[in-house]
Design a protein around this motif. Structure first.
Motif, PDB file in Angstrom:
ATOM      1  N   ASP A   1      -2.057  26.272  -5.459  1.00  0.00           N
ATOM      2  CA  ASP A   1      -0.621  26.371  -5.166  1.00  0.00           C
ATOM      3  C   ASP A   1      -0.034  26.211  -3.746  1.00  0.00           C
ATOM      4  N   LYS A   2      -1.124  25.840  -2.811  1.00  0.00           N
ATOM      5  CA  LYS A   2      -0.767  25.678  -1.529  1.00  0.00           C
ATOM      6  C   LYS A   2      -0.471  24.132  -1.009  1.00  0.00           C
ATOM      7  N   ALA A   3      -0.933  23.170  -1.902  1.00  0.00           N
ATOM      8  CA  ALA A   3      -0.932  21.854  -1.828  1.00  0.00           C
ATOM      9  C   ALA A   3       0.778  21.330  -1.909  1.00  0.00           C
ATOM     10  N   VAL A   4       0.705  20.403  -1.202  1.00  0.00           N
ATOM     11  CA  VAL A   4       2.192  20.000  -1.007  1.00  0.00           C
ATOM     12  C   VAL A   4       1.998  18.306  -1.617  1.00  0.00           C
ATOM     13  N   ALA A   5       2.619  18.194  -2.592  1.00  0.00           N
ATOM     14  CA  ALA A   5       2.473  16.685  -3.257  1.00  0.00           C
ATOM     15  C   ALA A   5       2.964  15.553  -2.358  1.00  0.00           C
ATOM     16  N   GLN A   6       4.125  15.705  -2.105  1.00  0.00           N
ATOM     17  CA  GLN A   6       4.790  14.549  -1.252  1.00  0.00           C
ATOM     18  C   GLN A   6       3.858  14.435  -0.002  1.00  0.00           C
ATOM     19  N   ASP A   7       3.511  15.546   0.756  1.00  0.00           N
ATOM     20  CA  ASP A   7       2.603  15.210   2.101  1.00  0.00           C
ATOM     21  C   ASP A   7       1.414  14.589   1.709  1.00  0.00           C
ATOM     22  N   LEU A   8       0.714  14.815   0.476  1.00  0.00           N
ATOM     23  CA  LEU A   8      -0.679  14.134   0.407  1.00  0.00           C
ATOM     24  C   LEU A   8      -0.420  12.697  -0.218  1.00  0.00           C
ATOM     25  N   LYS A   9       0.786  12.355  -0.697  1.00  0.00           N
ATOM     26  CA  LYS A   9       0.954  11.052  -1.317  1.00  0.00           C
ATOM     27  C   LYS A   9       1.405  10.153   0.414  1.00  0.00           C
ATOM     28  N   GLN A  10       1.913  10.781   1.192  1.00  0.00           N
ATOM     29  CA  GLN A  10       2.164  10.229   2.406  1.00  0.00           C
ATOM     30  C   GLN A  10       0.928   9.991   3.162  1.00  0.00           C
ATOM     31  N   ALA A  11      -0.109  11.017   3.237  1.00  0.00           N
ATOM     32  CA  ALA A  11      -1.089  11.060   3.929  1.00  0.00           C
ATOM     33  C   ALA A  11      -2.258   9.849   3.185  1.00  0.00           C
ATOM     34  N   ALA A  12      -2.039   9.719   2.218  1.00  0.00           N
ATOM     35  CA  ALA A  12      -2.902   8.555   1.430  1.00  0.00           C
ATOM     36  C   ALA A  12      -2.033   7.343   1.843  1.00  0.00           C
TER      37      ALA A  12
ATOM     38  N   LEU B   1       0.851  -1.205   0.065  1.00  0.00           N
ATOM     39  CA  LEU B   1       0.024  -0.026  -0.250  1.00  0.00           C
ATOM     40  C   LEU B   1       0.729   1.176  -0.122  1.00  0.00           C
ATOM     41  N   ILE B   2       1.990   1.061   0.764  1.00  0.00           N
ATOM     42  CA  ILE B   2       2.794   2.488   0.907  1.00  0.00           C
ATOM     43  C   ILE B   2       3.538   2.576  -0.908  1.00  0.00           C
ATOM     44  N   ASP B   3       3.748   1.531  -1.117  1.00  0.00           N
ATOM     45  CA  ASP B   3       4.529   1.738  -2.744  1.00  0.00           C
ATOM     46  C   ASP B   3       3.348   2.231  -3.693  1.00  0.00           C
ATOM     47  N   GLN B   4       2.142   1.740  -3.644  1.00  0.00           N
ATOM     48  CA  GLN B   4       1.154   2.486  -4.411  1.00  0.00           C
ATOM     49  C   GLN B   4       1.010   3.720  -4.122  1.00  0.00           C
TER      50      GLN B   4
ATOM     51  N   ASP C   1      -9.146  23.188   2.036  1.00  0.00           N
ATOM     52  CA  ASP C   1     -10.265  22.930   3.315  1.00  0.00           C
ATOM     53  C   ASP C   1     -11.397  22.566   2.220  1.00  0.00           C
ATOM     54  N   ASN C   2     -11.454  21.421   1.621  1.00  0.00           N
ATOM     55  CA  ASN C   2     -10.843  20.250   2.366  1.00  0.00           C
ATOM     56  C   ASN C   2     -10.580  19.305   0.768  1.00  0.00           C
ATOM     57  N   GLY C   3     -10.266  19.884  -0.092  1.00  0.00           N
ATOM     58  CA  GLY C   3     -10.053  19.178  -1.489  1.00  0.00           C
ATOM     59  C   GLY C   3      -8.945  18.376  -1.188  1.00  0.00           C
ATOM     60  N   THR C   4      -7.857  18.599  -0.521  1.00  0.00           N
ATOM     61  CA  THR C   4      -6.623  17.786  -0.163  1.00  0.00           C
ATOM     62  C   THR C   4      -7.139  16.614   0.524  1.00  0.00           C
ATOM     63  N   GLY C   5      -7.990  16.843   1.702  1.00  0.00           N
ATOM     64  CA  GLY C   5      -8.410  15.382   2.283  1.00  0.00           C
ATOM     65  C   GLY C   5      -9.352  14.779   1.557  1.00  0.00           C
ATOM     66  N   SER C   6     -10.166  14.998   0.582  1.00  0.00           N
ATOM     67  CA  SER C   6     -11.134  14.447  -0.223  1.00  0.00           C
ATOM     68  C   SER C   6     -10.315  13.714  -1.121  1.00  0.00           C
ATOM     69  N   MET C   7      -9.229  14.259  -1.811  1.00  0.00           N
ATOM     70  CA  MET C   7      -8.393  13.744  -2.708  1.00  0.00           C
ATOM     71  C   MET C   7      -7.487  12.483  -2.201  1.00  0.00           C
ATOM     72  N   VAL C   8      -7.172  12.796  -0.961  1.00  0.00           N
ATOM     73  CA  VAL C   8      -6.387  11.694  -0.240  1.00  0.00           C
ATOM     74  C   VAL C   8      -7.089  10.435   0.104  1.00  0.00           C
ATOM     75  N   VAL C   9      -8.468  10.832   0.426  1.00  0.00           N
ATOM     76  CA  VAL C   9      -9.262   9.604   0.537  1.00  0.00           C
ATOM     77  C   VAL C   9      -9.624   8.841  -0.798  1.00  0.00           C
ATOM     78  N   LEU C  10      -9.912   9.620  -1.765  1.00  0.00           N
ATOM     79  CA  LEU C  10      -9.929   8.923  -3.121  1.00  0.00           C
ATOM     80  C   LEU C  10      -8.862   8.084  -3.377  1.00  0.00           C
TER      81      LEU C  10
ATOM     82  N   ALA D   1      -6.362   6.851  -1.392  1.00  0.00           N
ATOM     83  CA  ALA D   1      -6.247   5.675  -0.401  1.00  0.00           C
ATOM     84  C   ALA D   1      -7.221   4.480  -1.007  1.00  0.00           C
ATOM     85  N   ALA D   2      -8.455   4.940  -1.699  1.00  0.00           N
ATOM     86  CA  ALA D   2      -9.349   3.827  -2.230  1.00  0.00           C
ATOM     87  C   ALA D   2      -8.638   3.205  -3.570  1.00  0.00           C
ATOM     88  N   ARG D   3      -7.814   4.177  -4.256  1.00  0.00           N
ATOM     89  CA  ARG D   3      -7.091   3.649  -5.469  1.00  0.00           C
ATOM     90  C   ARG D   3      -5.986   2.777  -5.009  1.00  0.00           C
TER      91      ARG D   3
END
Length: 503
Positions: A452-463, A30-33, A312-321, A323-325
């Motif tokens: 522009d405030k989104a941090v890609a590596q953070d969102l990958k980690q959160a997922a 899962l971490i690799d994905q 607030d809260n597109g990042t959270g929503s896309m992380v949930v999406l 995580a599902a993927r």
């Protein structure tokens, strides 16, 4: 024999973490994905730049529901849009505000949500500072608000982050200023709390009946950033405009000096006249052994509309999406179902998640846990226990596989203000992950909440963290112990009888 009884008693009383070993098999996949095959940023960019801000009740919110449903289906999940009664819609129109005395200057202003306009006509009058925190304090100003714009509270004390470091004297002064803004909370009995809520609903109708032109709200942030909010549970028949903290403070300073500032405002908004349906996007990976038991990963898909609703809260929503993927495409088969819920109506009072929890109340004891992400773009640092100290050992086990991602902190704290709270009255273990701040205090509800405030590596980690912990919880032998259950308190959304005639 006596020692055996003691041992049995101790094992019965042991917390769940001591009774169960978390199966971490699959965490690496899962971490690799999530870290190496991520689609989180391309999905976030579409949500931000193509769909845009998603005020609940708007056409954009409906597009977001449908688009996320399409994305979940593309990842192989079963999907439904679950409806609920939301309240009346509200559409933002143009707003202008000008200081006309003691000098002339345009003031940036935006309508507080679910407030009326001026009918497209300019209205002008003096500004007064009042204490409208209680019916008793309001009584002092009833004869003074007619024909005036009202500052309902003292300015919020904002500290310039680019200035010198705060001294002890500064801290004391700011604390005193906060006391001036504090609402009365001495009586916490249910009748007193209900009375305060009802007064908040009634207040704009009282002010309108007294002839006030409108109210002004302190943006409460530095550098002219604004804070937006509002709800169909508190519709106002008066214009209510958010202005910057410094403009609000300037008006208060003028009044304190005996100078009467004059304002002219013009506002066009559109309020619906009847409640409408809204939807939560719900997707599921069906469990292989206990499909009727579910782990829920959640975030709110709705947003405010001064920016594009990214942190607030597109990042959270896309992380949930994401995580599902990650789980769906990993080839792993969770034993319990994992459900992914993107709530609407969160910004108006957790309305979507409250409706969801109520709708599924009969099966609440089959929900393993609810895990929510809603504190911006920052990487997950760990979990706040939400009063469930009995689960501390369990959370340390759950987060052990993501220790290398620096997400293994466990602390005794309760997170407030987001959708996990809707499930707690039903005894469901509910949690909101801790995250790095990444400027969330600035972007939150403001015009700075953009892609522009989104941090890609953070969102990958959160997922990765959400996917791993959800999968582990889905594969545990037992259900987590329930928390305390409590009555669900309705929120007032109508003025007291007799006030409506003042419209």
């Amino acid at each position: 024999m006596k020692s055996l009884v003691v041992l049995l008693a101790l094992s019965t009383a042991a917390p769940v973490a001591a009774q169960s070993r978390v199966d971490t098999t699959g965490a690496g996949v899962l971490i690799d994905q999530a870290m190496n095959r991520s689609e989180v940023m391309q999905n976030l960019q579409h949500l931000s730049d193509v769909i845009g801000p998603r005020l609940t009740g708007s056409r954009a919110m409906r597009r977001a529901n449908e688009w996320t449903a399409t994305r979940f289906r593309a990842y192989g999940l079963r999907v439904a849009l679950e409806p609920y009664q939301f309240g009346v819609t509200w559409e933002r129109g143009s707003a202008s505000l000008r200081l006309t005395a003691p000098f002339s200057r345009a003031i940036t202003a935006h309508s507080w949500a679910w407030t009326e306009g001026t009918g497209g006509k300019p209205v002008a009058g003096p500004v007064i500072l009042a204490d409208l925190s209680t019916p008793e304090s309001l009584a002092v100003y009833r004869g003074k608000v007619k024909g005036a714009w009202v500052l309902p509270r003292a300015p919020y004390p904002v500290w310039n982050p680019d200035g010198p470091e705060m001294t002890p004297e500064d801290s004391t002064r700011l604390a005193e200023q906060l006391k001036l803004r504090a609402l009365p909370t001495a009586d916490t009995s249910a009748p007193a709390v209900a009375a305060r809520r009802q007064f908040a609903v009634d207040l704009p109708y009282i002010l309108k009946a007294e002839g006030a032109l409108g109210t002004l709200i302190d943006g409460a942030k530095e550098h002219a950033l604004l804070t937006m909010s509002g709800s169909p549970n508190r519709v106002s028949p008066l214009p209510s405009l958010v202005i910057s903290n410094e403009d609000y403070a300037m008006l208060a300073r003028l009044i304190a000096r005996g100078v009467s500032p004059m304002l002219e405002g013009r506002v066009e908004n559109r309020l619906g006249d009847k409640p409408v349906q809204q939807w939560n996007t719900v997707a599921e990976i069906r469990g292989s052994e206990r499909p009727r038991q579910v782990v829920i990963l959640g975030a709110h898909l709705d947003s405010w509309d001064l920016g594009t609703g990214v942190t607030d809260n597109g990042t959270g929503s896309m992380v949930v999406l994401e995580a599902a993927r990650a789980i769906a495409q990993s080839g792993l088969k969770p034993k319990r179902s994992i459900r992914f819920v993107l709530f609407s109506g969160e910004e108006q009072g957790l309305l979507g998640s409250r409706a969801y929890a109520e709708r599924h109340a009969a099966s609440a004891d089959s929900i393993q846990a609810v895990l929510v992400l809603d504190n911006g773009t920052g990487a997950i640092t760990g979990q706040a226990l939400q009063g469930r100290q009995d689960l501390e050992g369990l959370w340390r086990q759950l987060l052990a596989p993501v220790a290398s991602l620096e997400a293994d902190s466990v602390r005794d704290a309760s997170k407030m203000g987001t959708d996990h709270l809707s499930f707690l009255p039903y005894g469901v273990p509910g949690f909101n992950f801790d995250q790095l701040r990444r400027g969330y205090n600035h972007t939150h509800h403001s015009q700075s909440d953009t892609y522009d405030k989104a941090v890609a590596q953070d969102l990958k980690q959160a997922a990765a963290v959400m996917a791993v912990t959800a999968y582990e919880l889905a594969n545990m032998r037992e259900l987590l112990p329930r928390g305390p259950k409590s009555p669900v308190v309705p929120v007032p959304n109508k003025p007291s009888p007799g006030l409506a005639v003042s419209q």
